[in-house]
Design a protein around this motif. Structure first.
Motif, mmCIF file in Angstrom:
data_model
loop_
_atom_site.group_PDB
_atom_site.id
_atom_site.type_symbol
_atom_site.label_atom_id
_atom_site.label_comp_id
_atom_site.label_asym_id
_atom_site.label_seq_id
_atom_site.Cartn_x
_atom_site.Cartn_y
_atom_site.Cartn_z
ATOM 1 N N TRP A 179 0.845 -1.190 0.000
ATOM 2 C CA TRP A 179 0.000 0.000 0.000
ATOM 3 C C TRP A 179 0.885 1.246 0.000
ATOM 4 C CZ3 TRP A 179 -5.020 0.540 -0.890
ATOM 5 C CH2 TRP A 179 -5.606 1.786 -0.628
ATOM 6 N N ASP A 180 0.607 2.134 -0.946
ATOM 7 C CA ASP A 180 1.324 3.410 -0.976
ATOM 8 C C ASP A 180 0.449 4.427 -0.257
ATOM 9 O OD1 ASP A 180 2.174 5.989 -1.596
ATOM 10 O OD2 ASP A 180 2.965 5.391 -3.548
ATOM 11 N N VAL A 192 7.825 -1.762 -5.997
ATOM 12 C CA VAL A 192 8.400 -1.460 -4.692
ATOM 13 C C VAL A 192 9.919 -1.560 -4.804
ATOM 14 C CG1 VAL A 192 8.505 -2.137 -2.271
ATOM 15 C CG2 VAL A 192 6.372 -2.432 -3.559
ATOM 16 N N VAL A 193 10.599 -0.502 -4.365
ATOM 17 C CA VAL A 193 12.058 -0.500 -4.410
ATOM 18 C C VAL A 193 12.575 -0.751 -3.001
ATOM 19 C CG1 VAL A 193 14.091 0.855 -5.010
ATOM 20 C CG2 VAL A 193 11.937 1.209 -6.248
ATOM 21 N N HIS A 194 13.355 -1.817 -2.844
ATOM 22 C CA HIS A 194 13.863 -2.154 -1.510
ATOM 23 C C HIS A 194 15.274 -1.619 -1.319
ATOM 24 C CE1 HIS A 194 10.566 -4.837 -0.367
ATOM 25 N NE2 HIS A 194 10.499 -5.109 -1.669
ATOM 26 N N THR A 195 15.498 -0.943 -0.199
ATOM 27 C CA THR A 195 16.856 -0.488 0.111
ATOM 28 C C THR A 195 17.145 -0.761 1.582
ATOM 29 O OG1 THR A 195 15.932 1.697 0.491
ATOM 30 C CG2 THR A 195 17.081 1.368 -1.590
ATOM 31 N N GLU A 196 18.420 -0.892 1.888
ATOM 32 C CA GLU A 196 18.843 -1.071 3.273
ATOM 33 C C GLU A 196 18.825 0.310 3.936
ATOM 34 O OE1 GLU A 196 20.554 -3.870 5.081
ATOM 35 O OE2 GLU A 196 19.195 -4.921 3.712
ATOM 36 N N GLU A 197 18.156 0.425 5.043
ATOM 37 C CA GLU A 197 18.136 1.717 5.730
ATOM 38 C C GLU A 197 18.490 1.526 7.193
ATOM 39 O OE1 GLU A 197 14.615 4.065 4.994
ATOM 40 O OE2 GLU A 197 14.698 3.686 2.823
ATOM 41 N N GLU A 198 19.048 2.587 7.794
ATOM 42 C CA GLU A 198 19.394 2.538 9.222
ATOM 43 C C GLU A 198 18.120 2.727 10.041
ATOM 44 O OE1 GLU A 198 22.165 1.781 10.504
ATOM 45 O OE2 GLU A 198 23.439 1.938 8.710
ATOM 46 N N GLY A 199 17.958 1.869 11.036
ATOM 47 C CA GLY A 199 16.794 2.027 11.903
ATOM 48 C C GLY A 199 17.201 1.672 13.322
ATOM 49 N N THR A 200 16.201 1.413 14.135
ATOM 50 C CA THR A 200 16.463 1.058 15.532
ATOM 51 C C THR A 200 15.659 -0.187 15.848
ATOM 52 O OG1 THR A 200 16.625 3.410 16.015
ATOM 53 C CG2 THR A 200 16.400 1.940 17.911
ATOM 54 N N LEU A 201 16.272 -1.068 16.644
ATOM 55 C CA LEU A 201 15.520 -2.223 17.122
ATOM 56 C C LEU A 201 15.181 -1.954 18.599
ATOM 57 C CD1 LEU A 201 14.536 -4.929 16.067
ATOM 58 C CD2 LEU A 201 16.632 -5.964 16.946
ATOM 59 N N TYR A 345 19.925 -0.722 13.965
ATOM 60 C CA TYR A 345 19.461 -1.901 13.247
ATOM 61 C C TYR A 345 19.316 -1.537 11.773
ATOM 62 C CZ TYR A 345 16.179 -5.695 12.027
ATOM 63 O OH TYR A 345 15.566 -6.762 11.462
ATOM 64 N N ARG A 346 20.019 -2.279 10.913
ATOM 65 C CA ARG A 346 19.862 -2.052 9.465
ATOM 66 C C ARG A 346 18.788 -2.982 8.957
ATOM 67 N NH1 ARG A 346 23.295 0.686 6.360
ATOM 68 N NH2 ARG A 346 22.804 -0.412 4.446
ATOM 69 N N ARG A 347 17.830 -2.442 8.223
ATOM 70 C CA ARG A 347 16.816 -3.339 7.692
ATOM 71 C C ARG A 347 16.410 -2.905 6.294
ATOM 72 N NH1 ARG A 347 11.027 -2.169 8.977
ATOM 73 N NH2 ARG A 347 10.915 0.079 9.273
ATOM 74 N N SER A 348 15.802 -3.837 5.594
ATOM 75 C CA SER A 348 15.370 -3.558 4.232
ATOM 76 C C SER A 348 14.021 -2.851 4.290
ATOM 77 C CB SER A 348 15.262 -4.886 3.486
ATOM 78 O OG SER A 348 14.564 -4.678 2.284
ATOM 79 N N VAL A 349 13.958 -1.679 3.672
ATOM 80 C CA VAL A 349 12.717 -0.902 3.670
ATOM 81 C C VAL A 349 12.209 -0.815 2.235
ATOM 82 C CG1 VAL A 349 11.706 1.369 4.126
ATOM 83 C CG2 VAL A 349 13.405 0.415 5.696
ATOM 84 N N GLY A 350 10.925 -1.079 2.028
ATOM 85 C CA GLY A 350 10.337 -0.984 0.694
ATOM 86 C C GLY A 350 9.698 0.377 0.498
ATOM 87 N N ARG A 351 10.090 1.032 -0.580
ATOM 88 C CA ARG A 351 9.478 2.332 -0.889
ATOM 89 C C ARG A 351 8.779 2.273 -2.236
ATOM 90 N NH1 ARG A 351 11.034 6.744 2.210
ATOM 91 N NH2 ARG A 351 12.583 6.194 3.777
ATOM 92 N N SER A 352 7.743 3.067 -2.370
ATOM 93 C CA SER A 352 7.004 3.125 -3.623
ATOM 94 C C SER A 352 7.870 3.795 -4.679
ATOM 95 C CB SER A 352 5.721 3.925 -3.431
ATOM 96 O OG SER A 352 5.199 4.297 -4.685
ATOM 97 N N GLU A 353 8.000 3.126 -5.822
ATOM 98 C CA GLU A 353 8.803 3.661 -6.905
ATOM 99 C C GLU A 353 8.278 5.034 -7.351
ATOM 100 O OE1 GLU A 353 8.247 1.572 -10.537
ATOM 101 O OE2 GLU A 353 10.317 1.811 -11.143
ATOM 102 N N ARG A 354 6.995 5.226 -7.237
ATOM 103 C CA ARG A 354 6.390 6.461 -7.741
ATOM 104 C C ARG A 354 6.433 7.609 -6.767
ATOM 105 N NH1 ARG A 354 7.094 5.697 -12.647
ATOM 106 N NH2 ARG A 354 6.331 3.680 -13.339
ATOM 107 N N SER A 355 6.123 7.335 -5.477
ATOM 108 C CA SER A 355 5.986 8.447 -4.531
ATOM 109 C C SER A 355 7.110 8.455 -3.505
ATOM 110 C CB SER A 355 4.656 8.331 -3.794
ATOM 111 O OG SER A 355 4.718 7.255 -2.878
#
Ligand SMILES: [Zn+2]
Length: 894
Positions: A179-180, A192-201, A345-355
């Protein structure tokens, strides 16, 4: 007939526009409605109306155009269908962005006005795209132009939907979709474009429900989803938690009791080994929940914009977006003493290619196509070689995806697109599905119908393109004559979005393959090796490139020297190389013109030569014949770069540098009349036919040059493709010419070794390795001497010692000797003059390199080139200085 002399310089701007107009006026690109004999057809991947064409499009178009022109010249009825894709979501995003700049919200416009805004956008961009396509000289059939939102496309799209629906291959279902939340629509996995992003666990304690101390330690990267939890899960083999199963914990912040369950999907090494289960917002959690039917039905905790809502969310959190919700949750957890610790925590985040919004997995009701049954015949066809993929290595990637294919979510909650052809009855609640919009319910006859508000994914129209563009579902004559198409050329980035789905649609709706061959072009890189993209701003507008260098130079630079199927750099060096090649070709024809006597008729074939005719004439005809075969083979193998490379070498080296230089003697009439006539006829034949061979790659300049020569027919674009059989094969001449060229090369190298001034013609000797070489060199002595710039050239008998004071080289063809420059005043003076010239150049290069800001501002390759030149000149000056030293000291060194 032959026209007046060509201008000295080739000006692409004027030439290209003129021929583009002539081709269109002549209807050259219009495929016959009732073709007789063989046909060749392909569809242009319809560019998105979202933007304008990029150089990447130009690469594909150049490859397609070369193939189309080749077929057309071979007399095949050739159809290349152009079109435009409405690009649903992508276009809506662009229009929305443009309106936002004017302070207008797209969603708040009345639907008719919103559609009008999209239409305005389409009109503007279509104009530009057509201009770009014409500017590149691409031979599409404009009379058959199609748009994926025109009435025929509407009809085709509805037909496809209804047919799949009736076959049970389309269903409506509740699924977790991507869902976008910014565009408030479902999007497909591929968007959906997946990239590794820095986060927190975050480590959170879920207290025991029975009030005993402690609780379960749960790690989560998304504490804002805590409100949707229905369980905490551990791995059944995890001894740490054997006691915990079946007990209850309290979900922090929302104060609901949930059970601890065991499931093999839990990774005991992640966090503390316990996982919170949020079935509506995580695909794995949803699977886990499916295996534990006793769990509570999860309640939605986000609205369409991913803001916290619903009965499970405590009121202070209502209306917070995911980020604010997370911050607030962390704060509250900490205050309640339930936040145990946090770690990066590094995790894979999916972002909408369009928005670019972070995609939220969301359980929603959508329309799906069952893909597995559609994929089956395609996999079989590719395995059987019925459809071939080029380069072949992509076949593996293709199979991997096809074999794990998932159902395709085709509904989109947007305005711009084809409406889903379904209406729901307000009376009986059932669905009516039909090609023409229904007026009454097909079940109870009630007129109370509510049309489905969603539209279809753009690709649901595009996947029909190869047959839809030819008129399907109507049984048009184009469909009969030109379908299946032969070739599809596109970027591999849409292999799954589009290519694979077209194959499925082809077999499903037409019972046959949509094309026989798929050719994937590589990705263009800039001079620093980065992928060209709108985002980086490193992809120039093709029309600017054309304005600066010409369409032909752009086209040639796209196919040569980098293979069109590989990722390769495109930029100044390639464009300059292409431009130099075109200048070479231009000059070659200008050189030829004076040898075409007035009244010369069109070239019907090569002159008939005898074994006593000039070696170079016999050789170039044989080389030409081989070049035609190579080009034909390369086209057959879908390798346009190999064809272009072969022609580049043939024109540049064999024809212009070798043949023309050698034949000058005959052309000047110094070898008598028969030799003059044969040389003229040979030159004209080879040049005229070479223009035909080059036409598919550089159509404008070849058309212009062809018209300067005697020719039959209106246009080169429709002239017959040359047949190699016209020219004789002469292996003897080829071997003999190799010997001559080798002798020239050796003597030239000797000149360089011995620092012979450019203006000097020193004597030289060759002692041939055998009688065969001796015979050839004896016959061609004049040619070798002239091209190697030696005088005289003498052949030494076996055993004869070389004269004194010579430099020498030994090679398979024999030993070569060259007199060293003497210390005679004349030679010394010539060399000194050369030194002066080189020193001047050296000084200029050095000044340029040391100039203020040159190194910082100039592109790295320009700096590098200047540095190389500096080194080369320094070395040449040094060597001359050494040579100019008094003879005595030089001998002393030896
Ligand atoms: Zn009804």
């Amino acid at each position: 007939m032959s026209s007046p002399a060509l201008p000295t310089r080739f000006d692409p701007k004027e030439v290209e526009a003129r021929w583009q107009a002539s081709w269109e006026r002549g209807g050259v690109f219009r495929a016959p409605d009732q073709p007789r004999g063989a046909t060749f057809s392909m569809v242009l991947p319809p560019p998105n109306v979202t933007g304008v064409l990029t150089l990447g499009h130009m690469l594909g178009d150049t490859v397609m155009d070369a193939v189309a022109r080749h077929h057309r010249m071979r007399g095949t009825a050739t159809l290349w269908v152009p079109g435009l894709d409405h690009a649903g979501l992508a276009t809506q995003v662009e229009v929305r962005r443009r309106l936002a700049k004017q302070g207008v919200r797209f969603e708040e416009l009345p639907p008719e006005q919103a559609i009008r805004e999209v239409e305005n956008w389409r009109v503007e961009h279509e104009r530009r795209i057509r201009e770009q396509t014409r500017g590149g000289g691409f031979s599409v059939d404009w009379s058959r132009f199609r748009y994926t939102m025109d009435p025929e496309s509407v009809r085709a799209t509805r037909e496809a939907f209804v047919s799949l629906y009736r076959a049970g291959l389309i269903y409506r279902g509740e699924r977790l979709v991507n869902w976008d939340p910014r565009l408030r629509t479902a999007i497909s996995d591929l968007e959906v474009v997946h990239t590794e992003e820095e986060g927190t666990l975050y480590y959170v304690r879920y207290p025991w429900a029975d009030g005993t101390l402690g609780g379960m330690e749960v790690a989560t990267a998304r504490p804002e989803t805590i409100f949707g939890d229905v369980a905490v899960a551990v791995h059944p083999d995890d001894a740490r938690y054997a006691e915990a199963w079946g007990k209850f914990v309290v979900v922090p912040l929302s104060h609901r009791r949930v059970p601890v369950i065991a499931d093999r999907a839990v990774d005991p090494t992640f966090g503390a080994g316990a996982l919170k289960i949020t079935p509506r917002h995580d695909p794995v959690d949803r699977e886990v929940a499916g295996r534990h039917p006793d769990l509570a039905d999860p309640v939605e905790i986000f609205d369409e914009s991913a803001r916290l809502v619903g009965p499970w969310v405590p009121s202070p959190f209502h209306g917070l977006d995911r980020e604010a919700g997370r911050a607030r949750a962390v704060e509250e957890l900490d205050r309640e003493g339930l936040l145990l610790r946090q770690e990066p925590y590094r995790r894979s985040v999916g972002r909408s290619e369009r928005s670019e919004a972070v995609v939220e997995p969301r359980l929603s009701t959508q329309w799906f196509v069952r893909m597995a049954p559609l994929a089956e015949p395609v996999v079989a066809a590719v395995r059987a070689g019925e459809i071939r993929i080029h380069p072949e290595r992509w076949t593996l990637t293709f199979f991997r995806w096809m074999e794990g294919i998932e159902d395709w979510c085709i509904s989109r909650q947007i305005l711009w697109g084809h409406r889903i052809p379904v209406a729901r009855c307000r009376t009986c609640g059932q669905e009516s599905v039909s090609i023409l919009p229904p007026t009454t319910c097909e079940h109870c006859g009630s007129p109370e119908l509510a049309p489905e508000p969603d539209v279809l994914d753009t690709w649901f129209t595009s996947w029909l393109w190869p047959f839809e563009a030819l008129g399907w579902p109507a049984r048009t004559s184009d469909l009969g004559h030109y379908y299946p198409t032969q070739l599809l050329v596109t970027g591999r980035d849409i292999m799954f979005f589009w290519v694979a789905r077209m194959m499925m649609a082809g077999y499903r709706f037409t019972g046959t393959k949509p094309f026989s061959d798929v050719y994937f072009t590589g990705m263009l890189l800039d001079e620093r090796g980065r992928r060209m993209s709108k985002h980086l701003g490193n992809s120039p507008d093709p029309l600017d490139v054309i304005a600066q260098h010409g369409a032909d130079a752009m086209r040639f630079a796209l196919v040569f020297p980098n293979p069109t199927s590989e990722d390769g750099a495109f930029g100044r060096p390639a464009l300059d190389g292409a431009r130099n090649f075109l200048t070479k070709l231009w000059n070659l024809v200008r050189f030829t013109l004076p040898y075409v006597p007035p009244g010369t008729g069109p070239v019907v074939g090569p002159p008939s030569l005898s074994p006593t005719s000039a070696l170079e004439d016999r050789w170039i005809l044989s080389r030409y014949r081989r070049a035609v075969d190579e080009v034909d083979r390369a086209f057959g193998d879908f390798d346009p770069t190999r064809a272009a490379t072969g022609l580049h070498g043939f024109v540049w080296h064999d024809l212009a540098d070798r043949y023309v230089e050698i034949a000058k003697e005959s052309l000047a009439g110094r070898r008598g009349d028969p030799a003059l006539r044969e040389a003229r006829a040979t030159l004209l034949f080879v040049v005229e036919r070479t223009l035909r061979l080059l036409h598919p790659f550089v159509p404008h300049v070849t058309e212009e040059l062809w018209h300067a020569l005697p020719h039959a027919g209106e246009l080169l674009a429709t002239a017959p493709w040359p047949s190699s059989a016209e020219a004789p094969s002469d292996p003897v001449a080829e071997v003999e010419m190799e010997t001559v060229l080798e002798a020239i090369r050796l003597l030239r190298n000797l000149r360089a070794d011995e620092h012979v001034a450019t203006t000097s013609l020193p004597p030289a000797w060759i002692r041939p390795a055998g009688p065969e070489v001796a015979r050839v060199l004896e016959q061609q002595r004049g040619t070798v001497a002239r091209l190697a710039r030696v005088n005289p050239l003498q052949l030494l008998a076996p055993g004869t010692p070389p004269p004194d004071g010579v430099g020498s080289r030994v090679a398979p063809l024999g030993e070569c000797y060259l007199e060293r420059p003497s210390t005679s005043p004349a030679d010394t003076e010539a060399l000194a003059r050369e030194r002066e010239k080189l020193a001047g150049l050296l000084e200029k290069t050095r000044t340029r390199l040391d100039g203020p800001g040159f190194r910082a501002r100039a592109p790295p390759e320009v700096v590098q080139e200047a540095e190389e030149k500096l080194r080369d000149l320094t070395e040449r000056v040094r060597r001359i200085d050494e040579h100019l030293k008094p003879r005595g000291s030089r001998d002393g060194e030896r």
